[in-house]
Scaffold this motif. Sequence first.
Motif, mmCIF file in Angstrom:
data_model
loop_
_atom_site.group_PDB
_atom_site.id
_atom_site.type_symbol
_atom_site.label_atom_id
_atom_site.label_comp_id
_atom_site.label_asym_id
_atom_site.label_seq_id
_atom_site.Cartn_x
_atom_site.Cartn_y
_atom_site.Cartn_z
ATOM 1 N N ILE A 229 27.680 -95.257 79.619
ATOM 2 C CA ILE A 229 27.246 -96.537 79.046
ATOM 3 C C ILE A 229 25.836 -96.394 78.472
ATOM 4 O O ILE A 229 25.558 -96.882 77.374
ATOM 5 C CB ILE A 229 27.312 -97.656 80.106
ATOM 6 C CG1 ILE A 229 28.780 -97.958 80.451
ATOM 7 C CG2 ILE A 229 26.601 -98.915 79.614
ATOM 8 C CD1 ILE A 229 28.947 -98.838 81.676
ATOM 9 N N ASP A 230 24.960 -95.711 79.203
ATOM 10 C CA ASP A 230 23.603 -95.480 78.699
ATOM 11 C C ASP A 230 23.644 -94.710 77.381
ATOM 12 O O ASP A 230 22.899 -95.024 76.445
ATOM 13 C CB ASP A 230 22.762 -94.708 79.722
ATOM 14 C CG ASP A 230 22.435 -95.522 80.960
ATOM 15 O OD1 ASP A 230 22.632 -96.761 80.930
ATOM 16 O OD2 ASP A 230 21.990 -94.919 81.959
ATOM 17 N N GLU A 231 24.497 -93.704 77.309
ATOM 18 C CA GLU A 231 24.609 -92.908 76.088
ATOM 19 C C GLU A 231 25.158 -93.745 74.935
ATOM 20 O O GLU A 231 24.699 -93.636 73.796
ATOM 21 C CB GLU A 231 25.505 -91.682 76.333
ATOM 22 C CG GLU A 231 25.691 -90.784 75.144
ATOM 23 C CD GLU A 231 24.423 -90.117 74.649
ATOM 24 O OE1 GLU A 231 24.410 -89.665 73.484
ATOM 25 O OE2 GLU A 231 23.436 -90.049 75.400
ATOM 26 N N GLN A 232 26.127 -94.606 75.221
ATOM 27 C CA GLN A 232 26.667 -95.488 74.187
ATOM 28 C C GLN A 232 25.587 -96.433 73.661
ATOM 29 O O GLN A 232 25.490 -96.665 72.459
ATOM 30 C CB GLN A 232 27.851 -96.299 74.729
ATOM 31 C CG GLN A 232 29.099 -95.485 74.926
ATOM 32 C CD GLN A 232 30.200 -96.264 75.635
ATOM 33 O OE1 GLN A 232 29.944 -97.187 76.400
ATOM 34 N NE2 GLN A 232 31.438 -95.876 75.376
ATOM 35 N N LYS A 233 24.777 -96.955 74.548
ATOM 36 C CA LYS A 233 23.684 -97.842 74.130
ATOM 37 C C LYS A 233 22.669 -97.088 73.281
ATOM 38 O O LYS A 233 22.190 -97.601 72.279
ATOM 39 C CB LYS A 233 22.980 -98.433 75.360
ATOM 40 C CG LYS A 233 23.788 -99.497 76.065
ATOM 41 C CD LYS A 233 23.047 -99.987 77.296
ATOM 42 C CE LYS A 233 23.870 -100.970 78.076
ATOM 43 N NZ LYS A 233 23.202 -101.349 79.338
ATOM 44 N N ALA B 176 24.041 -96.576 69.882
ATOM 45 C CA ALA B 176 24.113 -97.830 69.123
ATOM 46 C C ALA B 176 22.759 -98.155 68.483
ATOM 47 O O ALA B 176 22.708 -98.838 67.459
ATOM 48 C CB ALA B 176 24.553 -98.971 70.026
ATOM 49 N N ARG B 177 21.682 -97.666 69.089
ATOM 50 C CA ARG B 177 20.347 -97.932 68.538
ATOM 51 C C ARG B 177 20.017 -97.038 67.355
ATOM 52 O O ARG B 177 19.109 -97.327 66.596
ATOM 53 C CB ARG B 177 19.286 -97.745 69.624
ATOM 54 C CG ARG B 177 19.306 -98.833 70.669
ATOM 55 C CD ARG B 177 18.075 -98.757 71.552
ATOM 56 N NE ARG B 177 17.917 -97.482 72.214
ATOM 57 C CZ ARG B 177 18.260 -97.225 73.465
ATOM 58 N NH1 ARG B 177 18.791 -98.170 74.197
ATOM 59 N NH2 ARG B 177 18.062 -96.038 74.001
#
Length: 176
Positions: free
Chosen positions: A80-84, A87-88
């Motif tokens: 989830i951290d990597e996806q966020k 996304a940035r």
Amino acid sequence: MDEKELALAACRGDEEAFYMLVAKHRRRLYGIAYSYLHNEIDALEALQETVCRAWMKRRKLKQPEAFVPWLIRILIHCCIDEQKRKARTVPVEHVLESGTMFEMIHDSKLDLERALSRMKPKYRHVLILKYYQDMTVPEIADILDCPEGTVKTRIHQGLKLLRQKIGEPGGALFHV
């Protein structure tokens, strides 16, 4: 040594036991990471971060017999951290020399992954673990630390939402 003894030793700081546990479950962990990130390099990076975080926090695990579900929870949070983080970042658009852009052909798998990515995490997690990783409801409940009834409800509601999202304009019309 069985898995419970390895987990107990790993929580106490035994590097070899920790390594053996992680090595035993590496394929499963990689599969989960890849299901979330859809990229080998990102999945391996998330797996590496997971192992690092787990090693640093191993002494805080109160129930060593729950080592593997705990490790999977850490992995999900790393994904989830990597996806966020992704996304940035702004993707670079590839433009042909003539100045025209490629338009990607819609494919049912891409539509499914796009629909999953737009779902609330509570639904996305259970669907990925159930259908991409072929886990049972009790295993998912253990990993997500919630009752089995909640997992069943989230699977049912998640599939319902997935059908709606895939049926939206621009999505493929097929039954999941």
